[in-house]
Design a protein around this motif. Structure first.
Motif, PDB file in Angstrom:
ATOM      1  N   GLY A  22     -11.331  10.754   9.298  1.00 53.35           N
ATOM      2  CA  GLY A  22     -10.393  11.074   8.225  1.00 53.35           C
ATOM      3  C   GLY A  22     -10.399  10.040   7.124  1.00 53.35           C
ATOM      4  O   GLY A  22     -10.406  10.377   5.932  1.00 53.35           O
TER       5      GLY A  22
ATOM      6  N   LEU B  80      -6.645  14.747   8.148  1.00 54.82           N
ATOM      7  CA  LEU B  80      -7.254  14.437   9.449  1.00 54.82           C
ATOM      8  C   LEU B  80      -6.676  13.150  10.036  1.00 54.82           C
ATOM      9  O   LEU B  80      -6.315  13.091  11.226  1.00 54.82           O
ATOM     10  CB  LEU B  80      -8.767  14.293   9.306  1.00 54.82           C
ATOM     11  CG  LEU B  80      -9.630  15.546   9.279  1.00 54.82           C
ATOM     12  CD1 LEU B  80     -11.101  15.154   9.203  1.00 54.82           C
ATOM     13  CD2 LEU B  80      -9.383  16.410  10.513  1.00 54.82           C
ATOM     14  N   SER B  81      -6.586  12.126   9.207  1.00 58.94           N
ATOM     15  CA  SER B  81      -6.036  10.852   9.673  1.00 58.94           C
ATOM     16  C   SER B  81      -4.586  11.017  10.093  1.00 58.94           C
ATOM     17  O   SER B  81      -4.147  10.448  11.102  1.00 58.94           O
ATOM     18  CB  SER B  81      -6.139   9.797   8.561  1.00 58.94           C
ATOM     19  OG  SER B  81      -7.478   9.554   8.203  1.00 58.94           O
TER      20      SER B  81
END
Length: 465
Positions: free
Chosen positions: A365, A335-336
């Protein structure tokens, strides 16, 4: 009993206060960088060392001071660290040049390493096992509070009171905490009083890490930087070989050799901080120098990331109790990484709502990475190795942060040279931002792999360690 409870409360308050002060100092100063650069009219590379020097000193001396505290007494070194943080912060208030400020930031890093290396151990020693989870959680909340409020308060103070007021705030907090620690903390909280301090290992580690990171971040600005980086790498290799043969090592290298999950979870932590830490620094420059926002507004915008981290961390921790924490951490890193990829396309026309949404995505994230990855590290060893695991995680965090800023410092030197931030065209600042986010995105992909790799069984399980 009442006296013991009073001492426990005081211990908790002191540790929470220093946890807040250390993270506040690190996160708030990023918003003040443009103002400091304007005040000293120094080159962008030199100004970036105001952040990098603090992290480098903290990372280089965390392990040696943590080991020394176990031998000479944790309270003694802890109080010295708090006092030194207060004194160095006071001198920062009156720093006449950027060079002197950098030297004082190194002193702050030394002080913070004394605090980081002893605070959690003191807290654990002061409370019984059935209360440790609660108090460690409270200490973590103070850390998140400093991280969350730092950008906004630091931006507001820079805009209304000047950047020097940030250091003055740390002075007040440090001296209050120091006085409380001296008056209320009883005993030295010694750990391994009969152990021998690993002087050779400490020198190899501190010198090697400092030389390597200095060389890496100065490749474009110092002629001997490549030799420094090479010498540092050699010293770190010698450190590993020496520690494997040492009966009382500074860092138990064998646990990395024998525990597959522990090794890759620590590696993914270092990669995560390498990819994520400098975001605040880079985005602070972008928001203030490209968008033209004042420091207070920039700090308010940057608040989106740590707030999401604080909100989603408990949920991520609970999920990692039911699912393999390595898979959850890999999801969070992914996610990050997606958020970092979006930032590669930053431009003066980049919508502000998308920027805030992307910061929130990165914060979510990081939340889904940090708690599960910590769970993976601590769950991969037996109780006898909790101290080693905690030290290794702290070291991975600080090395990752220092490496993140070293990357930004290197890019700043490459694209801007000795140019000041005020002289830099927006196009060059955008090049720094975009290139940094390309590198950080690649690091995140590597981190996803490391987190997934940590889910594979190692050569030796936690029970045997």
């Amino acid at each position: 009993m009442d006296q013991e409870r009073s001492m426990q409360r005081a211990t908790l308050i002191v540790v929470m206060t220093t946890s807040f002060a250390s993270t506040f100092l690190g996160s708030s100063i990023n918003l003040a960088i443009p103002a400091i650069a304007a005040d000293f009219t120094s080159g962008a590379v030199l100004i970036s060392w105001i952040v990098t020097s603090y992290l480098l000193a903290s990372a280089a001396f965390l392990l040696p001071f943590g080991s020394l505290a176990d031998i000479m007494g944790r309270k003694r070194l802890y109080v010295i660290g708090i006092f030194l943080l207060g004194i160095s912060s006071l001198l920062c208030v009156f720093a006449p040049t950027a060079n002197i400020l950098i030297i004082l930031r190194i002193c702050q890093g030394l002080a913070s390493s004394m605090i980081f290396g002893t605070g959690m151990a003191i807290l654990t020693s002061a409370f019984p096992p059935q209360q440790r989870g609660r108090v460690l959680g409270l200490s973590a909340s103070a850390t998140y509070l400093g991280l969350s409020l730092g950008p906004f308060i630091g931006g507001w103070m820079t805009q209304t009171l000047g950047w020097r007021s940030i250091f003055l705030t740390v002075v007040v907090i440090s001296f209050i905490a120091c006085g409380l620690a001296m008056a209320k903390l009883k005993g030295d909280f010694k750990g391994l009083g009969s152990s021998k301090f690993d002087m050779t290992g400490s020198l190899l580690y501190a010198t090697g890490l400092t030389a390597f990171l200095f060389g890496l971040s100065s490749l474009n600005s110092v002629f001997f930087a490549p030799f420094s980086a090479l010498a540092g790498a050699i010293l770190l290799i010698l450190f590993v070989l020496y520690e494997l043969r040492n009966t009382e090592p500074l860092l138990n290298i064998r646990i990395f050799r024998d525990n597959h999950r522990f090794t890759f979870a620590n590696l993914s932590a270092m990669i995560n901080y390498s990819a994520m830490f400098a975001i605040t620094f880079v985005m602070s420059l972008f928001l203030q120098l490209v968008y033209g926002f004042p420091a207070q507004t920039a700090g308010l915008i940057l608040l989106a990331q740590p707030v999401c981290m604080a909100i989603f961390s408990p949920l991520a921790g609970r999920i990692s109790d039911r699912k393999d924490p390595g898979f959850v951490a890999a999801f969070g890193m992914g996610l990050s990484g997606l958020g970092l990829i979006i930032f590669i396309f930053l431009s003066p026309q980049f919508p502000i709502w998308l920027l805030v949404a992307d910061l929130m995505l990165i914060g979510i994230g990081v939340a889904f990475f940090a708690s599960p990855n910590n769970n993976a590290i601590m769950g991969s060893v037996s109780k006898a190795f909790y101290g080693v695991a905690s030290s290794s995680l702290g070291t991975a965090r600080l090395i990752g942060q220092a490496l993140s800023m070293a990357i930004v410092t290197l890019l700043t030197g490459f694209f801007m040279g000795n140019m000041t931030l005020a002289e830099a065209p927006a196009g060059q600042l955008l090049l720094i931002c975009r290139t940094a986010f390309i590198i950080f995105s690649i690091l995140s992909l590597i981190g996803v792999w490391a987190s997934l790799f940590s889910t594979r069984p190692g050569r030796q399980n936690a029970a045997s360690l």
